[in-house]
Write a protein that holds these residues in place. Sequence first.
Motif, PDB file in Angstrom:
ATOM      1  N   SER A 202      14.567   2.535   2.421  1.00 30.83           N
ATOM      2  CA  SER A 202      14.246   1.153   2.716  1.00 30.83           C
ATOM      3  C   SER A 202      14.898   0.054   2.141  1.00 30.83           C
TER       4      SER A 202
ATOM      5  N   CYS B  78      10.764  -8.434   5.504  1.00 31.29           N
ATOM      6  CA  CYS B  78       9.874  -7.610   5.108  1.00 31.29           C
ATOM      7  C   CYS B  78       9.035  -7.409   6.300  1.00 31.29           C
TER       8      CYS B  78
ATOM      9  N   ALA C  85       5.220   0.122   2.888  1.00 28.49           N
ATOM     10  CA  ALA C  85       4.599  -0.487   1.954  1.00 28.49           C
ATOM     11  C   ALA C  85       4.173   0.462   0.833  1.00 28.49           C
ATOM     12  N   PHE C  86       4.118   1.853   0.922  1.00 32.53           N
ATOM     13  CA  PHE C  86       3.859   2.865  -0.090  1.00 32.53           C
ATOM     14  C   PHE C  86       5.014   3.504  -0.675  1.00 32.53           C
ATOM     15  N   ASP C  87       6.276   2.892  -0.136  1.00 39.66           N
ATOM     16  CA  ASP C  87       7.469   3.626  -0.632  1.00 39.66           C
ATOM     17  C   ASP C  87       7.951   2.776  -1.925  1.00 39.66           C
TER      18      ASP C  87
ATOM     19  N   PRO D  92       4.406   0.409   9.234  1.00 36.39           N
ATOM     20  CA  PRO D  92       3.532   0.169   7.946  1.00 36.39           C
ATOM     21  C   PRO D  92       3.774   1.027   6.672  1.00 36.39           C
ATOM     22  N   SER D  93       4.036   2.249   6.839  1.00 41.13           N
ATOM     23  CA  SER D  93       3.940   3.198   5.707  1.00 41.13           C
ATOM     24  C   SER D  93       5.144   2.744   4.467  1.00 41.13           C
TER      25      SER D  93
ATOM     26  N   LEU E  66       7.800  -3.929   7.893  1.00 41.21           N
ATOM     27  CA  LEU E  66       6.395  -3.404   8.024  1.00 41.21           C
ATOM     28  C   LEU E  66       5.700  -3.520   9.334  1.00 41.21           C
TER      29      LEU E  66
ATOM     30  N   ARG F 147      16.712  -3.034   4.224  1.00 46.09           N
ATOM     31  CA  ARG F 147      16.358  -4.305   3.731  1.00 46.09           C
ATOM     32  C   ARG F 147      17.806  -5.117   3.598  1.00 46.09           C
TER      33      ARG F 147
ATOM     34  N   PHE G 270      11.000   0.523  -1.511  1.00 42.98           N
ATOM     35  CA  PHE G 270      10.539  -0.735  -0.941  1.00 42.98           C
ATOM     36  C   PHE G 270      10.200  -1.726  -1.577  1.00 42.98           C
ATOM     37  N   GLN G 271       8.996  -1.289  -2.540  1.00 39.48           N
ATOM     38  CA  GLN G 271       8.291  -2.247  -3.435  1.00 39.48           C
ATOM     39  C   GLN G 271       9.405  -2.909  -4.282  1.00 39.48           C
TER      40      GLN G 271
ATOM     41  N   ASN H  99       2.708   9.538   4.743  1.00 37.68           N
ATOM     42  CA  ASN H  99       3.368   8.061   4.989  1.00 37.68           C
ATOM     43  C   ASN H  99       4.781   8.347   5.604  1.00 37.68           C
TER      44      ASN H  99
END
Length: 687
Positions: A206, A238, A249-251, A246-247, A242, A210, A254-255, A79
Motif C-alpha cells: 500500500s 486515498c 483501510a485495515f492495513d 476497501p480492505s 479505497l 500510494r 496504508f494507515q 482482508n
Amino acid sequence: MIFSGKIISIPKIDGNLLSFELETYDETVVVYHKIKSAVEKEQLNNLSIHLSCVLKGKLEEPQTKTHFYGMDYREYLRNNNIYWILKTVEFGVDHCEKTKNPSVHEQIDTWRSKKIKALENHFSANTAGLMNALLFGYRDGIEAETLQYYQGLGLTHLLAVSGFNVGIVTYILYLILVRLGVIKEIAYILIILFLPIYIVLTGAESSIIRAGMMGMIVLLIMMFKGKLHPVTLLSFVCIGMLSYDPSFAFDLGFQLSFLMTFVLITSIYVLENASSIGLLIMTSSICSLFSFPIILYHFFEFSLLSIPFNVLYIPFVSLVLFPISFVILLLSLFVPEAILTVKELIESLFNFSVLFMEKAQFLKMTVVLGRPTDWIYALYFCAIFYFMYRWEVTKQIHILIVMPFLLVCFIHWGLPYVNPKATVSFINVGQGDSILVELPYRKAVYLIDTGGSFSFGQEDWEKREEEYDVTKEVVYPFLKAKGIRRLDGLIITHGDLDHAGGGEFLLDHIKVENVSLPHKRKGNDLETFIETAAAKNNIDVVKLAKGMQWESAHSLFLVLHPGSKESTSNNNSIVLWLKVYDQTFLLTGDIEAEAETAIINSFPKIKSDVLKVGHHGSVTSSTPSFLNSVSPRYGIISAGENNMYGHPAPEVLKRLRGRGIIIYRTDEHGDISFVVDKKGLKVKTAQ
C-alpha cells in the motif's frame, strides 16, 4: 480433493514447511506443505512464482482470533480476499509447469523473484534480506532477530519501499533521460509509464502504491502546467485506493503511509525554515509523535531511542545502504563476477548496521504502556493535534504545549492503579498453563506458570528459522499489552515444560520480585534451572508448601498443596486458593487423584467459584469426590487444540456437565478472563 492453480507469491521454505498463495479458477488460497525429506526440500527450492500446479489436499478455515491482543489471522486473510487454507496431501515440483503466455505483470513478477533469489545466492541471509527489502519490498529473508531490532527502535518503516524510494528512482531516471537528450515532456511520460512497473517490482504494498500514484499524478500536472494542493492530491489517491479495495483501510502500512504523508504536508509551515539537520530531526520527531498511538496499539511499547536512531538511520539507509543495494543489483545484472570483489566489504557494512542496533538493545530504553483504550487513543491524537497547532501558531516549543500529551501518557500509565477491579486471566498457551492474576488497584501482579513449547528431535534441514516459543509469542506480549512492567511473583506450580518452559525467558525480559517453586526435597532439572536463573538475576526464590498464605488488596492467597509427602511431579504441583472480594478461584496445576484426595482431607470445607481443572482435563484428575467437595460454578480447562493426549477426557467433561459446571476451554474459547469486583464476576473470552 485435487486442486489446480497458479502460484502467485514467492514460495517460502522455512525448515520443513513450504508455503505460498495459489490462485485457482475462482479464488485464492494459502497452501501449506510439510516437507518430508532433505532431498524433497532441495527439489522444492526450484519452485517459483507463476508456475501452474496441480496438488492434492484438503481445505481448512483459517484460525480465528484466540488471544485478546493477538492477530486475527482469519480476518487478516479475509482482508486480502483469502478464505481458505489448503494443507497438502500430495505435492511436488513435478506437479508444476511454466505458465503459457504469461502477462506483462507476471513477467515482471517472475523477474523480481529471480533477482531476489540471485541476491540470496550471492550474500548471507541477513544481508540479502535487507537488500531485498530495500530494493523489492521483500522482507521474508531478513532474520527474525534483525526485524525485532528494527521494530524495537521504531525503524521498520525503513524496510518498506516508500515515497523516498520513488523520489530517488524518479530523479535518477529523469537525470539519465535528460542526459540522453530526451525532452522534458517525453521524459515525464516515460517515467509515468515506468512507475507502475516499479510498483510491481517492489511488491505493490500500500505504501508504494500510494507513492507511485502520487508521483504519476504530480508528473501529469507538471506536464500540463496545472496546480493541485498536496492534501487534495493525497485525498484523491486515498479515495481511489479505497474504492478499488476497501480492505486497504485495515492495513497498518496504508494507515501509517497516509497519516505520515498528511502530517508532513500539513506541517510545512513549521519545517520551511529548518536547516538540513534540523529538518531531519523535526520530521523524524513529528512522524514518531503521530505514529505513537498506532505503535502503542499494535506493539504496546515505544523506545526512547526511536527519534535519535531515526535521525541516524534515515540518512544512513537512504544515502548509503539503498544506493549500495541498487549498485549491487546492477552488478548482478551486467557484471555478476564483480560482486565477489566487493562482497566482503558489503557484508561488513550491513552487519555493522545490525550490530549497532543489537548493542542499543542493552540500553533498555523501551517503555511499556500497554494497548490504549479507545478513549485514551482519542485523547492521544487530541493532544498531538493541539501540540502541532500551538507549535505552528507560536513558532516555538515550550512545556505548556507539551503538557497535554505528557498528561495523557501519565493517565495511560496510571489507569491500572486506580482500577478497583481484579482480573484473573487464563492465557491460551496451547497444551500448557499460564494464569495471570492482577489484584485490585494493581497492588500486585502474579503470573502462575509460563507455558512452554515442546521441542521434538529434528534434523538440521527440518528446523525453522525461529522455533515457535509460546512464552515469547503469547505470554510476554499479553503482559505488555496489559501495561505490566513487573511481576510481584512468578509462581511455577511444577517443573514440567508446558508449565515452566518459559521461566528463563521471562526472568531475562521482565522485572520479577520473587520466584515461587513447590516445596520438596529435590526439584527436577527444569526447576533447578529456573532457581539458578533467578539467582543470576538476584531474584529471591520462595518454596511454597501447604498452609502458607499472604494477603493483599482485598485478596487472600492460601497454599493447599504440596504437603510434606513426596510424590510425582504432577502431584507435587503447587495448588493455590485465591479469594478476591467475595469470589474464589482454585488453581490446581497438574494434580491428579492422589493430590485431590489429600486436599479434600486437609481442607474439607474448601469451596471455589472457579476451578482450574487439574492436568488439562486428564482422566486421572477431577474425581467425583473432589468436584463434589469444591462444587465450582465454572470449570476452566487449559489444553491445546487437537492435542496428542486427547485432553480434555470425555469422562471429565461428562462429570463437569453432570454437576451443572459451566465449562470454558482455551482450545475452544482462546484467552479467558474473569473480571472481579464487589458485585461479582464477569467472564470474557477471545472467541
